[in-house]
Design a protein around this motif. Structure first.
Motif, PDB file in Angstrom:
ATOM      1  N   ILE A  34       0.840  -1.205   0.000  1.00  0.00           N
ATOM      2  CA  ILE A  34       0.000   0.000   0.000  1.00  0.00           C
ATOM      3  C   ILE A  34       0.870   1.248   0.000  1.00  0.00           C
ATOM      4  O   ILE A  34       0.608   2.206  -0.742  1.00  0.00           O
ATOM      5  CB  ILE A  34      -0.946  -0.014   1.208  1.00  0.00           C
ATOM      6  CG1 ILE A  34      -1.974  -1.140   1.064  1.00  0.00           C
ATOM      7  CG2 ILE A  34      -1.661   1.340   1.354  1.00  0.00           C
ATOM      8  CD1 ILE A  34      -2.812  -1.370   2.295  1.00  0.00           C
ATOM      9  N   ASN A  37       2.217   1.928  -3.393  1.00  0.00           N
ATOM     10  CA  ASN A  37       1.226   2.303  -4.401  1.00  0.00           C
ATOM     11  C   ASN A  37       0.602   3.670  -4.164  1.00  0.00           C
ATOM     12  O   ASN A  37       0.135   4.311  -5.123  1.00  0.00           O
ATOM     13  CB  ASN A  37       0.116   1.247  -4.467  1.00  0.00           C
ATOM     14  CG  ASN A  37       0.469   0.101  -5.389  1.00  0.00           C
ATOM     15  OD1 ASN A  37       0.239   0.162  -6.580  1.00  0.00           O
ATOM     16  ND2 ASN A  37       1.057  -0.934  -4.823  1.00  0.00           N
ATOM     17  N   GLN A  38       0.564   4.122  -2.917  1.00  0.00           N
ATOM     18  CA  GLN A  38      -0.111   5.395  -2.636  1.00  0.00           C
ATOM     19  C   GLN A  38       0.446   6.577  -3.428  1.00  0.00           C
ATOM     20  O   GLN A  38      -0.339   7.411  -3.896  1.00  0.00           O
ATOM     21  CB  GLN A  38      -0.078   5.677  -1.134  1.00  0.00           C
ATOM     22  CG  GLN A  38      -1.177   4.941  -0.374  1.00  0.00           C
ATOM     23  CD  GLN A  38      -1.262   5.368   1.073  1.00  0.00           C
ATOM     24  OE1 GLN A  38      -0.251   5.544   1.753  1.00  0.00           O
ATOM     25  NE2 GLN A  38      -2.477   5.526   1.572  1.00  0.00           N
ATOM     26  N   THR A  63      -0.162   7.309   4.909  1.00  0.00           N
ATOM     27  CA  THR A  63       1.041   6.581   4.498  1.00  0.00           C
ATOM     28  C   THR A  63       1.980   6.268   5.660  1.00  0.00           C
ATOM     29  O   THR A  63       2.467   5.133   5.774  1.00  0.00           O
ATOM     30  CB  THR A  63       1.798   7.365   3.402  1.00  0.00           C
ATOM     31  OG1 THR A  63       0.905   7.638   2.311  1.00  0.00           O
ATOM     32  CG2 THR A  63       2.987   6.575   2.891  1.00  0.00           C
ATOM     33  N   GLY A  88      -6.055   0.947   7.549  1.00  0.00           N
ATOM     34  CA  GLY A  88      -6.871   0.642   6.377  1.00  0.00           C
ATOM     35  C   GLY A  88      -8.268   1.233   6.468  1.00  0.00           C
ATOM     36  O   GLY A  88      -8.751   1.877   5.521  1.00  0.00           O
ATOM     37  N   PHE A 108     -12.835  -0.355  -0.535  1.00  0.00           N
ATOM     38  CA  PHE A 108     -11.612  -0.698   0.181  1.00  0.00           C
ATOM     39  C   PHE A 108     -11.898  -1.289   1.559  1.00  0.00           C
ATOM     40  O   PHE A 108     -10.981  -1.788   2.218  1.00  0.00           O
ATOM     41  CB  PHE A 108     -10.710   0.532   0.305  1.00  0.00           C
ATOM     42  CG  PHE A 108      -9.990   0.863  -0.963  1.00  0.00           C
ATOM     43  CD1 PHE A 108      -8.852   0.163  -1.331  1.00  0.00           C
ATOM     44  CD2 PHE A 108     -10.457   1.858  -1.796  1.00  0.00           C
ATOM     45  CE1 PHE A 108      -8.183   0.457  -2.511  1.00  0.00           C
ATOM     46  CE2 PHE A 108      -9.806   2.169  -2.981  1.00  0.00           C
ATOM     47  CZ  PHE A 108      -8.659   1.464  -3.343  1.00  0.00           C
ATOM     48  N   SER A 168      -8.876  -1.385  -7.799  1.00  0.00           N
ATOM     49  CA  SER A 168      -7.798  -1.301  -6.814  1.00  0.00           C
ATOM     50  C   SER A 168      -8.118  -2.143  -5.584  1.00  0.00           C
ATOM     51  O   SER A 168      -7.271  -2.899  -5.088  1.00  0.00           O
ATOM     52  CB  SER A 168      -7.572   0.158  -6.409  1.00  0.00           C
ATOM     53  OG  SER A 168      -7.194   0.940  -7.512  1.00  0.00           O
ATOM     54  N   LEU A 172      -6.274  -5.623  -4.308  1.00  0.00           N
ATOM     55  CA  LEU A 172      -5.723  -5.754  -2.962  1.00  0.00           C
ATOM     56  C   LEU A 172      -6.297  -6.978  -2.249  1.00  0.00           C
ATOM     57  O   LEU A 172      -5.578  -7.701  -1.555  1.00  0.00           O
ATOM     58  CB  LEU A 172      -6.022  -4.485  -2.158  1.00  0.00           C
ATOM     59  CG  LEU A 172      -5.391  -4.371  -0.767  1.00  0.00           C
ATOM     60  CD1 LEU A 172      -3.869  -4.507  -0.843  1.00  0.00           C
ATOM     61  CD2 LEU A 172      -5.783  -3.056  -0.116  1.00  0.00           C
TER      62      LEU A 172
END
Length: 199
Positions: A34, A37-38, A63, A88, A108, A168, A172
């Protein structure tokens, strides 16, 4: 960057994510995926949705939490796994505030719910149930409570944003399942008691 530099970088990342516990190692790997990718999310948004990408930079606030997961995991396994789930779910709520519920960002929450079930052993069912309830509660949170969105996109842009977020989140979720099944087949009945695992 020279090839040797890249090898050292990947080796350092691998060492940072490593953990003797299978569930912990999965959580560390997912957290760092994660993180990696952010920074690209604004680019995905630009290419697939709209040139208005300013609001997406606020998502970087989560992040550091993801990046800290392996470090916290070394000190306390339950705290590290809990941090992973808090980051998350919290990031999903942050994105909901930034983009609004029309963005489909609640997708998500599915990988979060999957992690809530898989990251805790049978003697930690209370943690699993608590984080699963938190995930469902985040989805049920009234839209008015969150406020936002920071920018109103066009209808077709929201369709593209929903597609981007779904793909996305689905990717994941698949990654999490693949890591559990392929990379850590030792997660089984012997692991359920938690014997020999750090707490």
């Amino acid at each position: 960057m020279p090839a040797t530099g890249l090898k050292r970088l990947f080796a350092a990342i691998g060492a940072y994510a490593a953990h003797p516990g299978a569930r912990e190692a999965v959580a560390n790997t997912v957290a760092l995926v994660i993180v990696s990718n952010q920074p690209f999310y604004p680019l995905y948004l630009y290419w697939a949705v709209s040139p208005v990408i300013g609001p997406s930079f606020l998502t970087f606030l989560s992040t550091p939490l993801f990046a800290l997961v392996p470090a916290v995991m070394r000190r306390n396994s339950k705290l590290g796994r809990s941090l992973m789930l808090c980051a998350g779910i919290g990031n999903t709520l942050l994105c909901r505030f930034v983009f609004g519920s029309a963005s489909g960002v609640e997708a998500f929450l599915f990988p979060c719910l999957m992690l809530a079930v898989l990251l805790f052993r049978s003697d930690e069912r209370l943690y699993a149930a608590g984080f699963a309830a938190l995930g469902f509660g985040a989805y049920l949170l009234p839209v008015d409570v969150m406020g936002g969105p920071l920018h109103l996109y066009e209808r077709q842009e929201y369709v593209a944003l929903q597609r981007l977020n779904f793909l996305s989140a689905a990717s994941l979720t698949v990654l999490i399942g693949w890591l559990f099944v392929q990379r850590h087949p030792d997660i089984g009945r012997s692991d359920e008691t938690g014997k020999g695992r750090p707490t």
